[in-house]
Design an enzyme around this catalytic site. Structure first.
Site, mmCIF file in Angstrom:
data_model
loop_
_atom_site.group_PDB
_atom_site.id
_atom_site.type_symbol
_atom_site.label_atom_id
_atom_site.label_comp_id
_atom_site.label_asym_id
_atom_site.label_seq_id
_atom_site.Cartn_x
_atom_site.Cartn_y
_atom_site.Cartn_z
ATOM 1 N N ILE A 1 1.944 -3.504 3.540
ATOM 2 C CA ILE A 1 1.832 -2.603 3.928
ATOM 3 C C ILE A 1 1.282 -1.943 5.462
ATOM 4 O O ILE A 1 0.170 -1.712 5.128
ATOM 5 C CB ILE A 1 1.815 -1.207 3.046
ATOM 6 N N LYS A 2 2.632 -2.037 6.087
ATOM 7 C CA LYS A 2 2.368 -1.621 7.183
ATOM 8 C C LYS A 2 1.787 0.611 7.577
ATOM 9 O O LYS A 2 2.717 1.395 7.124
ATOM 10 C CB LYS A 2 3.185 -1.477 8.790
ATOM 11 N N ILE A 3 0.655 0.662 7.875
ATOM 12 C CA ILE A 3 0.268 2.245 8.524
ATOM 13 C C ILE A 3 -0.269 1.908 9.831
ATOM 14 O O ILE A 3 -1.193 1.565 9.969
ATOM 15 C CB ILE A 3 -0.698 2.810 7.009
#
Length: 375
Positions: free
Chosen positions: A139-141
């Site tokens: 998951i890109k944050i």
């Protein structure tokens, strides 16, 4: 695999493709690249998805179904993007298994509208993790102030995280602290640390673009001598920070519990200035334990004429600091530069996401009109 790409792998550099589309999946292009070893991971972002879905021809059947069922634009976008990412995860699953979970990863980004909202980011990250439902997902944050506690919270829940939009070494230290805190909490929560993976996406070419613009405005010989040096110096000092963290007692304890390091990932590695060698942000950033996510054109350039000369970062820390000292002497405020780049980075992804939603709305409206009168 071409010789330069094999040499990069031998130097401990993982090459991930900064692109994904339905065409790459159905044509077998991604599978071929994975099988020949030239690509061992994939990253996506809102701009990539906008470009991929600009031509909706490969999604016609899905669009027709969405229109018939009255599915909203936002839900349609999430179904499509999560579906393509899930398919990419399946293609890369053998790499994930053979690398012990280090590579074979595919990243999907939270809605950029959540970049400044911690709780929304954590909630959406959990939803994306559930929707894709693959162990090799990341998951890109974004590494915004609101994103930092979200990174910790997601890692604490056992989610693998790709931290994006890092522009400064100072922010990178905060990212690594969030990573360590997340793993410490994950251990307390009973998660298997060996199954949690993270990378820290440090943006490169955009730094040179902004600093070079300011140097060109100065127009002095001293300024011209520093063109094209800020980005690599910045990344060099980031790698030094990474090495320091791996020597710290917090990391040693986590490693003993089975944790994997949060590898530096060089992002934005496409060369924007034609005066520069088109492989520079790959070849000049070689160091063991790093990832380089490359756009198609850069991957092709490296495979064709990249000249790998070994580790270019370790030992270059003093020279990198000198670059920043000289920039300061010229009045270049790097704090101002990186703050501007972060604002622009978030805004660009927000614009791309809005454009994607607009394109899908148009497509759905067209199908709804065509279905008018259906029983």
């Amino acid at each position: 695999m071409s010789d330069p790409l094999k040499q990069l792998a031998d130097e401990g550099v993982s090459i991930w493709l900064d692109d994904l589309s339905r065409h790459r999946l159905v044509s077998g292009d991604l599978e071929r690249r994975v099988q020949d070893g030239s690509v061992v991971g994939v990253t996506t972002n809102p701009t990539i998805f906008h470009n991929a879905l600009a031509d909706t021809s490969l999604y016609e059947e899905e669009m027709r179904t969405f229109a018939r069922l009255g599915i909203s634009t936002a839900d349609a976008v999430r179904i499509i993007t999560c579906g393509d990412v899930r398919a990419a995860c399946d293609v890369l699953r053998p790499v994930y298994e053979s690398s012990g979970g280090q590579d074979g990863r595919v990243s999907i980004e939270v809605d950029p509208a959540s970049a400044h909202h911690t709780n929304r980011t954590v909630a959406e990250a959990g939803l994306l993790w559930w929707l894709v439902d693959r162990p090799n997902l990341m998951i890109k944050i974004p590494a915004t102030p609101a994103g930092l506690p979200a990174i910790t919270a997601c890692l604490a829940r056992g989610l693998s995280v790709n931290v994006t939009l890092i522009f400064s070494v100072e922010r990178y230290y905060e990212v690594m602290d969030a990573f360590l805190s997340g793993l410490e909490q994950a251990r307390t929560n009973g998660h298997d640390l060996s199954r949690i993976s993270s990378v820290a996406s440090f943006f490169v070419s955009r730094v040179d673009t902004e600093v070079d613009r300011r140097l060109d405005e100065l127009g002095t010989p001293a300024a011209q001598q520093l063109r094209g040096r800020a980005a690599i110096a910045n990344a060099t000092l980031a790698y030094e920070a990474y090495e320091r963290t791996l020597r710290g007692s917090r990391w040693v304890r986590l490693a003993e519990a089975g944790a994997q390091p949060q590898r530096p990932l060089w992002a934005s590695t496409g060369v924007k200035d034609p005066a520069y060698e088109d492989t520079r942000y790959v070849i000049d950033l070689v160091a063991r334990g790093t990832v380089n996510t490359v756009p198609e054109a850069t991957l092709a350039a490296v495979a064709d004429h990249g000249r790998v000369g070994g580790d270019r970062l370790t030992g270059g820390y003093a020279a990198a600091r000198t670059v920043f000292e000289r920039l300061t002497e010229l009045g270049i405020d790097m704090g101002e530069v990186v703050a501007k780049l972060e604002r622009e980075g978030v805004a660009k992804f927000q614009d791309s996401w809005r454009a994607l939603l607009a394109d899908i709305t148009t497509a759905l409206d067209g199908h709804r009109s065509a279905l008018t009168g259906e029983q």
